[in-house]
Design a protein around this motif. Structure first.
Motif, PDB file in Angstrom:
ATOM      1  N   GLY A  16       0.808  -1.226   0.000  1.00 33.93           N
ATOM      2  CA  GLY A  16       0.000   0.000   0.000  1.00 33.93           C
ATOM      3  C   GLY A  16       0.836   1.268   0.000  1.00 33.93           C
ATOM      4  O   GLY A  16       2.072   1.217   0.028  1.00 33.93           O
ATOM      5  N   THR A  17       0.165   2.399   0.009  1.00 36.78           N
ATOM      6  CA  THR A  17       0.851   3.692  -0.048  1.00 36.78           C
ATOM      7  C   THR A  17       1.654   3.972   1.214  1.00 36.78           C
ATOM      8  O   THR A  17       2.708   4.596   1.149  1.00 36.78           O
ATOM      9  N   THR A  18       1.132   3.520   2.346  1.00 29.25           N
ATOM     10  CA  THR A  18       1.836   3.849   3.588  1.00 29.25           C
ATOM     11  C   THR A  18       2.489   2.646   4.246  1.00 29.25           C
ATOM     12  O   THR A  18       3.325   2.803   5.120  1.00 29.25           O
ATOM     13  N   THR A  84      -0.829  -7.480  -4.635  1.00 33.65           N
ATOM     14  CA  THR A  84      -1.694  -6.340  -4.914  1.00 33.65           C
ATOM     15  C   THR A  84      -0.950  -5.099  -4.454  1.00 33.65           C
ATOM     16  O   THR A  84      -0.129  -5.161  -3.549  1.00 33.65           O
ATOM     17  N   ASN A  85      -1.222  -3.982  -5.090  1.00 30.55           N
ATOM     18  CA  ASN A  85      -0.321  -2.850  -4.889  1.00 30.55           C
ATOM     19  C   ASN A  85      -0.999  -1.500  -5.059  1.00 30.55           C
ATOM     20  O   ASN A  85      -2.005  -1.392  -5.750  1.00 30.55           O
ATOM     21  N   GLN A  86      -0.368  -0.493  -4.400  1.00 26.93           N
ATOM     22  CA  GLN A  86      -0.728   0.892  -4.709  1.00 26.93           C
ATOM     23  C   GLN A  86      -0.513   1.033  -6.218  1.00 26.93           C
ATOM     24  O   GLN A  86       0.486   0.550  -6.754  1.00 26.93           O
ATOM     25  N   ARG A  87      -1.440   1.684  -6.893  1.00 28.18           N
ATOM     26  CA  ARG A  87      -1.337   1.705  -8.348  1.00 28.18           C
ATOM     27  C   ARG A  87      -0.649   2.993  -8.827  1.00 28.18           C
ATOM     28  O   ARG A  87      -0.391   3.886  -8.048  1.00 28.18           O
ATOM     29  N   GLU A  88      -0.357   3.058 -10.091  1.00 29.55           N
ATOM     30  CA  GLU A  88       0.189   4.244 -10.791  1.00 29.55           C
ATOM     31  C   GLU A  88       1.620   4.618 -10.394  1.00 29.55           C
ATOM     32  O   GLU A  88       2.365   5.190 -11.196  1.00 29.55           O
ATOM     33  N   THR A  89       1.989   4.367  -9.148  1.00 35.54           N
ATOM     34  CA  THR A  89       3.350   4.661  -8.671  1.00 35.54           C
ATOM     35  C   THR A  89       4.342   3.903  -9.555  1.00 35.54           C
ATOM     36  O   THR A  89       4.162   2.707  -9.791  1.00 35.54           O
ATOM     37  N   VAL A 106       5.268   8.608  -6.674  1.00 37.25           N
ATOM     38  CA  VAL A 106       4.037   8.064  -6.113  1.00 37.25           C
ATOM     39  C   VAL A 106       2.800   8.638  -6.811  1.00 37.25           C
ATOM     40  O   VAL A 106       2.819   9.777  -7.297  1.00 37.25           O
ATOM     41  N   TRP A 107       1.747   7.872  -6.834  1.00 40.45           N
ATOM     42  CA  TRP A 107       0.494   8.275  -7.493  1.00 40.45           C
ATOM     43  C   TRP A 107       0.038   9.657  -7.071  1.00 40.45           C
ATOM     44  O   TRP A 107      -0.541  10.392  -7.852  1.00 40.45           O
ATOM     45  N   GLN A 108       0.312  10.027  -5.801  1.00 45.93           N
ATOM     46  CA  GLN A 108      -0.171  11.328  -5.314  1.00 45.93           C
ATOM     47  C   GLN A 108       0.657  12.501  -5.836  1.00 45.93           C
ATOM     48  O   GLN A 108       0.263  13.651  -5.677  1.00 45.93           O
ATOM     49  N   GLY A 250      -4.096  -4.440  -9.218  1.00 44.88           N
ATOM     50  CA  GLY A 250      -4.033  -3.159  -8.527  1.00 44.88           C
ATOM     51  C   GLY A 250      -4.926  -3.236  -7.291  1.00 44.88           C
ATOM     52  O   GLY A 250      -5.930  -3.967  -7.301  1.00 44.88           O
ATOM     53  N   ASP A 251      -4.580  -2.514  -6.244  1.00 41.30           N
ATOM     54  CA  ASP A 251      -5.277  -2.751  -4.964  1.00 41.30           C
ATOM     55  C   ASP A 251      -6.785  -2.476  -5.026  1.00 41.30           C
ATOM     56  O   ASP A 251      -7.574  -3.196  -4.408  1.00 41.30           O
ATOM     57  N   GLN A 252      -7.190  -1.480  -5.802  1.00 43.25           N
ATOM     58  CA  GLN A 252      -8.632  -1.179  -5.824  1.00 43.25           C
ATOM     59  C   GLN A 252      -9.415  -2.243  -6.586  1.00 43.25           C
ATOM     60  O   GLN A 252     -10.535  -2.609  -6.212  1.00 43.25           O
ATOM     61  N   GLN A 253      -8.816  -2.752  -7.636  1.00 42.13           N
ATOM     62  CA  GLN A 253      -9.475  -3.832  -8.372  1.00 42.13           C
ATOM     63  C   GLN A 253      -9.467  -5.114  -7.546  1.00 42.13           C
ATOM     64  O   GLN A 253     -10.414  -5.896  -7.589  1.00 42.13           O
ATOM     65  N   TYR A 271     -11.655   2.643   1.729  1.00 43.65           N
ATOM     66  CA  TYR A 271     -11.151   3.820   2.441  1.00 43.65           C
ATOM     67  C   TYR A 271      -9.786   3.541   3.044  1.00 43.65           C
ATOM     68  O   TYR A 271      -9.677   3.029   4.149  1.00 43.65           O
ATOM     69  N   GLY A 272      -8.750   3.824   2.281  1.00 50.00           N
ATOM     70  CA  GLY A 272      -7.377   3.747   2.789  1.00 50.00           C
ATOM     71  C   GLY A 272      -6.847   5.166   2.826  1.00 50.00           C
ATOM     72  O   GLY A 272      -7.540   6.088   3.285  1.00 50.00           O
ATOM     73  N   THR A 273      -5.650   5.364   2.321  1.00 47.69           N
ATOM     74  CA  THR A 273      -5.081   6.708   2.210  1.00 47.69           C
ATOM     75  C   THR A 273      -6.029   7.574   1.386  1.00 47.69           C
ATOM     76  O   THR A 273      -6.408   8.676   1.757  1.00 47.69           O
ATOM     77  N   GLY A 274      -6.407   7.040   0.233  1.00 54.80           N
ATOM     78  CA  GLY A 274      -7.409   7.689  -0.603  1.00 54.80           C
ATOM     79  C   GLY A 274      -8.705   6.902  -0.495  1.00 54.80           C
ATOM     80  O   GLY A 274      -8.820   5.984   0.326  1.00 54.80           O
ATOM     81  N   CYS A 275      -9.673   7.260  -1.321  1.00 52.97           N
ATOM     82  CA  CYS A 275     -10.901   6.459  -1.382  1.00 52.97           C
ATOM     83  C   CYS A 275     -11.179   6.174  -2.853  1.00 52.97           C
ATOM     84  O   CYS A 275     -11.068   7.077  -3.691  1.00 52.97           O
TER      85      CYS A 275
HETATM   86  O1  LIG Z   1      -2.532   2.533  -1.076  1.00 55.82           O
HETATM   87  P1  LIG Z   1      -3.988   2.816  -1.172  1.00 55.82           P
HETATM   88  O2  LIG Z   1      -4.815   1.716  -0.580  1.00 55.82           O
HETATM   89  O3  LIG Z   1      -4.373   4.159  -0.664  1.00 55.82           O
HETATM   90  O4  LIG Z   1      -4.380   2.808  -2.736  1.00 55.82           O
HETATM   91  C1  LIG Z   1      -3.763   3.668  -3.620  1.00 55.82           C
HETATM   92  C2  LIG Z   1      -4.382   3.560  -4.988  1.00 55.82           C
HETATM   93  O5  LIG Z   1      -4.114   2.347  -5.611  1.00 55.82           O
HETATM   94  C3  LIG Z   1      -3.954   4.696  -5.853  1.00 55.82           C
HETATM   95  O6  LIG Z   1      -4.603   4.651  -7.097  1.00 55.82           O
END
Ligand SMILES: O=P(O)(O)OC[C@H](O)CO
Ligand SMILES: Nc1ncnc2c1ncn2[C@@H]1O[C@H](COP(=O)(O)OP(=O)(O)O)[C@@H](O)[C@H]1O
Length: 507
Positions: A16-18, A84-89, A106-108, A250-253, A271-275
């Motif tokens: 994940g992101t964090t 599974t992973n934070q995506r786009e990063t 990072v995606w953000q 990807g984590d959301q999928q 609802y993690g770092t983002g939603c």
């Molecule tokens: O790390 P998360 O759970 O906040 O997810 C991040 C998303 O995959 C970004 O698109």
């Protein structure tokens, strides 16, 4: 060596992101072990966000080892690993040495906002929307890869001569886990790069050319459930037992899959770092009229299903901000206590547009605001307003999704770290005016990855087999009258208007 029918567990690696997590599931989807490590967030400049790729790998490997040691489950009991992973990063690294040439962007990270403006000026918006399902935004991987090639000394030359590889975090982890042998990604992750044509299911030559990214850098795109390679856990470890890596998403999928949203119209919000709210829209590509993305929900046996996605950049992260920057709380869970100390938000709205606004506004130049303050406003109002912002943003997405799909949702499945907060879930039900369903397992991202890996090796049979495991933990029904709901939401919309375009020089 045991065959799969004799094995009792699957491991999901959830990067994940964090934090990096490793979760062991048994056949009944019980979590039998979990290990988690946070890692450093690097903010080199305002609006920029990076991770150290070696730290991502080190923490992910450490939790994998730790969860095995903690549970005492031997490797030959593990049927498969799912990632599974934070995506786009994105990460760019040297093919020979495996050394990253730069930190993961990072995606953000907003550093490529101007580059995106340039692409829009070149008239690419329509092409991107029609072929990748995305909108042009710094969120996606494409411009981040271009930034590395443009800014890291010799990176472009090395990329052109075939020395560099790139990938999203799944690709990086598989590469590391297989000791540099396998360079792959899956359809869901590819669909987040702004380089992948989600209709032809190939890397898009026009976009690669526009961004100057050599195709040779990119991974091979595979199904979300199949055997990609094997690992001795840790990448070339000292054990002879190997485990297949058999799921990537990807984590959301993965969460959509983990929530058993298999039928057109099934929707979940994580609802993690983002939603991220995703609705399964079936096998046909449909374009949103309301600022949602069309993305790949899953790729199985060479066929994909699509989803509408509403992406919110800051959800649980607003709680971290209350804790770490504002120091209004000591622990995330305290938000619930303080929010309930006031009867309502007292007219206060927090718009957490710290890195701009995602769906449905897509405003890279918005910045955060606390609005509606009066002499009587106190810290509890701000805490409450911060939690409420997560629900308001969800309502924004839900409205867009209902309009685009022509479907009326009466139930919303939720998951992710922030759903521990019952105040949030009740307020969410109140503000969307629908029932919110919290499942027994809220680690649905990890569960989805485990399912995908398990399905590939025959540990779970198929979707029907998986569906049986979804169990309700608690449901939250709307208790707010329509008039109040409309009044509160109107206040939110007004607050959002005030923070839009904040960073534009001419605003
Ligand atoms: O790390 P998360 O759970 O906040 O997810 C991040 C998303 O995959 C970004 O698109
Ligand atoms: N009790 C709580 N109330 C509200 N938010 C919470 C609570 N506990 C954790 N969170 C938030 O949940 C997020 C962590 O969720 P998680 O699913 O682990 O995120 P990620 O996968 O993005 O790293 C953090 O942003 C944190 O602030």
């Amino acid at each position: 060596m045991k065959n799969v029918t004799e094995k009792n567990y699957v491991i999901a690696l959830d990067q994940g992101t964090t934090s990096s997590r490793a979760v062991i599931f048994d056949k009944d989807t019980n979590i039998v072990g979990i290990a988690q490590r946070e890692f450093q967030q690097i903010y080199p400049q305002p609006g920029w966000v990076e991770h150290d790729p070696m730290e991502i790998w080190a923490t992910q490997r450490a939790v994998l080892t730790e969860v095995n040691a903690k549970t005492g489950i031997p490797l030959d009991e593990i049927a498969a690993i799912g990632i599974t992973n934070q995506r786009e990063t994105v990460i760019v690294w040297d093919k020979e040495t495996g050394e990253p040439v730069y930190n993961a962007i990072v995606w953000q990270c907003r550093r490529t906002a101007d580059m995106c403006e340039e692409l829009k000026k070149r008239g690419l918006e329509e092409y991107v929307k029609e072929n990748t399902g995305l909108i042009i935004d710094a969120y996606f991987s494409g411009t981040k890869i271009k930034w590395i090639l443009d800014n890291v000394p010799w990176a472009r030359e090395r990329a052109d001569s075939g020395q560099l590889l790139c990938g999203t975090v799944d690709t990086w982890l598989v590469w590391k886990l297989t000791g540099g042998k396998v360079h792959v990604t899956d359809y869901t992750n590819a669909s987040r790069t702004m380089l992948f044509n989600i209709k032809t299911l190939e890397w898009d030559d026009k976009l690669l050319k526009e961004l100057g990214i050599p195709k040779s850098m990119l991974p091979e795109v595979k199904n979300s459930s199949e055997i990609y390679g094997e690992t001795s856990l840790g990448g070339g470890g000292n054990t002879t037992t190997v485990v297949p890596i058999a799921g990537i998403s990807g984590d959301q999928q993965a969460a959509l899959f983990g929530q058993a949203c298999f039928v057109k119209g099934d929707t979940k919000s994580t609802y993690g770092t983002g939603c991220f709210m995703l609705m399964n829209i079936g096998h046909e590509f449909i374009r949103s009229k309301n600022g949602l993305l069309t993305t790949i929900a899953i790729g199985l046996d060479g066929k994909v299903e699509y989803a509408f996605e509403g992406s919110i950049f800051v959800a649980g992260a607003v709680v971290q901000w209350l804790r770490d920057e504002m120091r209004l709380i000591a622990d995330s869970a305290d938000t619930e206590y303080f929010a309930k100390k006031v009867e309502d938000n007292g007219g206060v709205y927090v718009v957490p547009a710290f890195v701009g606004l995602g769906a449905p506004y897509w405003d890279m130049y918005a910045r955060g605001g606390i609005l509606g303050l009066t002499r009587g406003s106190n810290a509890n109002h701000i805490i409450r307003a911060a939690l409420e912002s997560i629900a308001y943003q969800t309502k924004d997405l839900l409205e867009a999704m209902q309009d685009d799909s022509g479907l009326i949702l009466t139930k919303l499945k939720v998951d992710g770290g922030a759903v521990r907060n019952e105040f949030l879930l009740q307020f969410l039900a109140d503000i969307i005016g629908e029932t919110v369903l919290k499942p027994e397992i809220t680690e649905t991202t990890a569960l989805g990855a485990a399912y995908l890996a398990g399905m590939a090796v025959g540990f779970w049979k198929d979707k029907d087999d998986i569906k049986k495991h979804w169990k309700l933990n608690k449901e939250f029904k709307s208790e707010l009258d329509r008039e109040k709901r409309n009044k509160y939401y109107k206040g939110w919309k007004k607050a959002v208007e005030r923070v839009r375009n904040w960073e534009r020089e001419d605003s």
